[in-house]
Scaffold this motif. Structure first.
Motif, PDB file in Angstrom:
ATOM      1  N   SER A  92     -23.112  17.461  13.737  1.00 52.32           N
ATOM      2  CA  SER A  92     -23.264  17.675  15.171  1.00 52.32           C
ATOM      3  C   SER A  92     -24.087  16.545  15.767  1.00 52.32           C
ATOM      4  CB  SER A  92     -23.948  19.023  15.430  1.00 52.32           C
ATOM      5  OG  SER A  92     -23.996  19.317  16.803  1.00 52.32           O
ATOM      6  N   GLY A  93     -23.705  16.104  16.979  1.00 51.14           N
ATOM      7  CA  GLY A  93     -24.462  15.046  17.616  1.00 51.14           C
ATOM      8  C   GLY A  93     -23.941  14.738  19.003  1.00 51.14           C
ATOM      9  N   PRO A  94     -24.551  13.761  19.678  1.00 51.40           N
ATOM     10  CA  PRO A  94     -24.179  13.454  21.063  1.00 51.40           C
ATOM     11  C   PRO A  94     -22.877  12.682  21.198  1.00 51.40           C
ATOM     12  CG  PRO A  94     -25.891  11.970  20.316  1.00 51.40           C
ATOM     13  CD  PRO A  94     -25.715  12.978  19.216  1.00 51.40           C
ATOM     14  N   GLY A  95     -22.413  12.050  20.135  1.00 48.54           N
ATOM     15  CA  GLY A  95     -21.176  11.266  20.199  1.00 48.54           C
ATOM     16  C   GLY A  95     -20.167  11.752  19.192  1.00 48.54           C
ATOM     17  N   ALA A  96     -19.453  10.818  18.582  1.00 49.74           N
ATOM     18  CA  ALA A  96     -18.440  11.188  17.596  1.00 49.74           C
ATOM     19  C   ALA A  96     -19.079  11.530  16.259  1.00 49.74           C
ATOM     20  CB  ALA A  96     -17.451  10.045  17.418  1.00 49.74           C
ATOM     21  N   VAL A  97     -18.451  12.437  15.530  1.00 42.05           N
ATOM     22  CA  VAL A  97     -18.806  12.722  14.139  1.00 42.05           C
ATOM     23  C   VAL A  97     -17.820  11.940  13.275  1.00 42.05           C
ATOM     24  CG1 VAL A  97     -18.997  14.482  12.348  1.00 42.05           C
ATOM     25  CG2 VAL A  97     -19.749  14.990  14.684  1.00 42.05           C
ATOM     26  N   VAL A  98     -18.353  11.049  12.448  1.00 44.05           N
ATOM     27  CA  VAL A  98     -17.512  10.142  11.660  1.00 44.05           C
ATOM     28  C   VAL A  98     -17.538  10.564  10.195  1.00 44.05           C
ATOM     29  CG1 VAL A  98     -17.109   7.748  10.985  1.00 44.05           C
ATOM     30  CG2 VAL A  98     -18.005   8.269  13.274  1.00 44.05           C
ATOM     31  N   MET A  99     -16.353  10.669   9.587  1.00 43.95           N
ATOM     32  CA  MET A  99     -16.232  11.113   8.201  1.00 43.95           C
ATOM     33  C   MET A  99     -15.413  10.129   7.398  1.00 43.95           C
ATOM     34  SD  MET A  99     -15.426  15.089   9.178  1.00 43.95           S
ATOM     35  CE  MET A  99     -14.438  14.528  10.575  1.00 43.95           C
ATOM     36  N   ASP A 100     -15.899   9.748   6.215  1.00 42.25           N
ATOM     37  CA  ASP A 100     -15.139   8.899   5.300  1.00 42.25           C
ATOM     38  C   ASP A 100     -14.021   9.711   4.663  1.00 42.25           C
ATOM     39  OD1 ASP A 100     -16.907   6.872   5.888  1.00 42.25           O
ATOM     40  OD2 ASP A 100     -17.984   6.987   3.977  1.00 42.25           O
ATOM     41  N   ILE A 101     -12.855   9.078   4.496  1.00 44.91           N
ATOM     42  CA  ILE A 101     -11.725   9.751   3.852  1.00 44.91           C
ATOM     43  C   ILE A 101     -11.109   8.841   2.790  1.00 44.91           C
ATOM     44  CG2 ILE A 101     -11.199  11.115   5.910  1.00 44.91           C
ATOM     45  CD1 ILE A 101      -8.796   9.214   6.380  1.00 44.91           C
ATOM     46  N   ASN A 102     -10.383   9.461   1.874  1.00 49.12           N
ATOM     47  CA  ASN A 102      -9.606   8.678   0.918  1.00 49.12           C
ATOM     48  C   ASN A 102      -8.489   7.942   1.659  1.00 49.12           C
ATOM     49  OD1 ASN A 102     -10.445   8.860  -1.872  1.00 49.12           O
ATOM     50  ND2 ASN A 102     -10.100  11.061  -1.697  1.00 49.12           N
ATOM     51  N   PRO A 103      -8.150   6.724   1.238  1.00 45.32           N
ATOM     52  CA  PRO A 103      -7.027   6.034   1.874  1.00 45.32           C
ATOM     53  C   PRO A 103      -5.776   6.902   1.821  1.00 45.32           C
ATOM     54  CG  PRO A 103      -8.218   4.525   0.442  1.00 45.32           C
ATOM     55  CD  PRO A 103      -8.779   5.902   0.181  1.00 45.32           C
ATOM     56  N   PRO A 104      -5.104   7.099   2.926  1.00 41.89           N
ATOM     57  CA  PRO A 104      -3.893   7.926   2.899  1.00 41.89           C
ATOM     58  C   PRO A 104      -2.780   7.250   2.113  1.00 41.89           C
ATOM     59  CG  PRO A 104      -4.144   6.855   5.029  1.00 41.89           C
ATOM     60  CD  PRO A 104      -5.406   6.591   4.272  1.00 41.89           C
ATOM     61  N   THR A 105      -1.930   8.050   1.537  1.00 40.57           N
ATOM     62  CA  THR A 105      -0.754   7.538   0.838  1.00 40.57           C
ATOM     63  C   THR A 105       0.466   7.674   1.739  1.00 40.57           C
ATOM     64  OG1 THR A 105      -0.312   9.700  -0.166  1.00 40.57           O
ATOM     65  CG2 THR A 105      -1.686   8.157  -1.419  1.00 40.57           C
ATOM     66  N   PHE A 106       1.435   6.765   1.565  1.00 41.78           N
ATOM     67  CA  PHE A 106       2.705   6.801   2.290  1.00 41.78           C
ATOM     68  C   PHE A 106       3.800   6.643   1.245  1.00 41.78           C
ATOM     69  CE2 PHE A 106      -0.492   5.256   5.187  1.00 41.78           C
ATOM     70  CZ  PHE A 106      -0.234   5.941   6.365  1.00 41.78           C
ATOM     71  N   GLU A 107       4.696   7.631   1.169  1.00 44.44           N
ATOM     72  CA  GLU A 107       5.704   7.645   0.119  1.00 44.44           C
ATOM     73  C   GLU A 107       7.097   7.854   0.690  1.00 44.44           C
ATOM     74  OE1 GLU A 107       4.004   9.623  -3.687  1.00 44.44           O
ATOM     75  OE2 GLU A 107       3.290  10.829  -2.002  1.00 44.44           O
ATOM     76  N   SER A 108       8.094   7.484  -0.126  1.00 45.93           N
ATOM     77  CA  SER A 108       9.514   7.638   0.229  1.00 45.93           C
ATOM     78  C   SER A 108       9.799   7.003   1.590  1.00 45.93           C
ATOM     79  CB  SER A 108       9.902   9.116   0.225  1.00 45.93           C
ATOM     80  OG  SER A 108       9.743   9.677  -1.058  1.00 45.93           O
ATOM     81  N   CYS A 109       9.437   5.721   1.705  1.00 51.73           N
ATOM     82  CA  CYS A 109       9.633   4.997   2.963  1.00 51.73           C
ATOM     83  C   CYS A 109      11.008   4.328   2.978  1.00 51.73           C
ATOM     84  CB  CYS A 109       8.539   3.954   3.149  1.00 51.73           C
ATOM     85  SG  CYS A 109       6.866   4.654   3.224  1.00 51.73           S
ATOM     86  N   THR A 110      11.732   4.497   4.059  1.00 50.95           N
ATOM     87  CA  THR A 110      13.060   3.923   4.222  1.00 50.95           C
ATOM     88  C   THR A 110      13.143   3.228   5.578  1.00 50.95           C
ATOM     89  OG1 THR A 110      13.923   5.970   5.189  1.00 50.95           O
ATOM     90  CG2 THR A 110      14.108   5.720   2.792  1.00 50.95           C
ATOM     91  N   THR A 111      14.232   2.496   5.769  1.00 50.19           N
ATOM     92  CA  THR A 111      14.485   1.869   7.063  1.00 50.19           C
ATOM     93  C   THR A 111      15.887   2.240   7.527  1.00 50.19           C
ATOM     94  OG1 THR A 111      15.552  -0.189   6.395  1.00 50.19           O
ATOM     95  CG2 THR A 111      13.149  -0.105   6.197  1.00 50.19           C
ATOM     96  N   ASN A 112      16.152   1.978   8.794  1.00 47.54           N
ATOM     97  CA  ASN A 112      17.499   2.217   9.320  1.00 47.54           C
ATOM     98  C   ASN A 112      18.352   0.952   9.271  1.00 47.54           C
ATOM     99  OD1 ASN A 112      16.214   0.770  11.314  1.00 47.54           O
ATOM    100  ND2 ASN A 112      17.076   1.959  13.016  1.00 47.54           N
TER     101      ASN A 112
END
Length: 232
Positions: A92-112
């Motif tokens: 809690s605080g006067p501005g944003a609450v910032v949280m570290d996260i694991n790098p997201p994964t992106f899978e099964s990527c295709t193109t048109n």
């Protein structure tokens, strides 16, 4: 941005321009300056709880005539304080609450585009991936320096590196719910493009559209929520 007419441009070059043309650089400080006065204090609850975020539906990189679509994307808790709401009073605080996260994964990527393949890798080699949540203002996904690389192969071989010169952020809309959600609609991030002759290395930009459901993994019966600081 949609490109509807590309006379005399080779297919590979037209594809590369499409991949990059919808990117625009956004400065977090400038983007937030007009909203800061409207935002109050922030509390993220429940304090100390861990969370995961999984894409509901496709993650889409809209690229004019070409679209890169990833069927799966997520970030999940691990050791340390990654993917964890800070304990009181840090939640809690006067501005944003910032949280570290694991790098997201992106899978099964295709193109048109026939013959064009795409893969995405992420890392935290030069800083932390973070989520910044602020009551009354847009949420932000903070990408560390060179923390995201999209690679195309086949018809065209290029590397698109997000946040090439320093940490960058992508604006998102937070919605409390069961579970809560984090939505990106054409969110902008700076990029650097490298590769062969047809890779448009002068282009410095791209967008992402996706909705992530954010689940409380400490107690699935509860939800991660953002509220005014007075509502603790």
């Amino acid at each position: 941005m949609r490109v509807t007419h590309k006379p005399r441009i080779p297919a590979a070059r037209g594809l590369a321009l499409g991949i990059a043309a919808s990117f625009a650089v956004v400065s977090p400080a400038v983007a937030d300056s007009g909203r800061a006065a409207l935002a109050g204090g922030t509390t993220v609850s429940p304090a100390g709880h861990r969370f995961s975020a999984s894409a509901q539906g496709d993650v889409v990189f809209d690229a004019g005539p070409v679209t890169v679509t990833c069927a799966r994307s997520s970030t999940v808790p691990s050791a340390g304080k990654l993917n964890q709401v800070p304990a009181k009073p840090g939640n809690s605080g006067p501005g944003a609450v910032v949280m570290d996260i694991n790098p997201p994964t992106f899978e099964s990527c295709t193109t048109n585009a026939p013959g064009l393949k795409a893969t995405i890798t992420t890392n935290a080699n030069h800083g932390s991936w973070q989520v910044a949540l602020r009551n009354g203002a847009p949420a932000r996904l903070i990408i560390p320096t060179q923390g995201f690389v999209l690679t195309t192969s086949g018809l065209l071989s290029c590397n698109v590196t997000a946040a090439p010169g320093g940490a960058a952020s992508a604006e998102a809309a937070w919605a409390n719910g069961t579970p809560s959600s984090l939505g990106f609609t054409g969110a902008n991030i700076p990029v650097k493009i490298e590769g062969g002759f047809f890779c448009p290395t002068s282009i410095t930009a791209a967008t992402i559209t996706a909705t992530y459901k954010v689940t409380d993994t400490t107690d699935p019966a509860q939800s991660i929520t953002v509220s005014d600081v007075q509502q603790r």
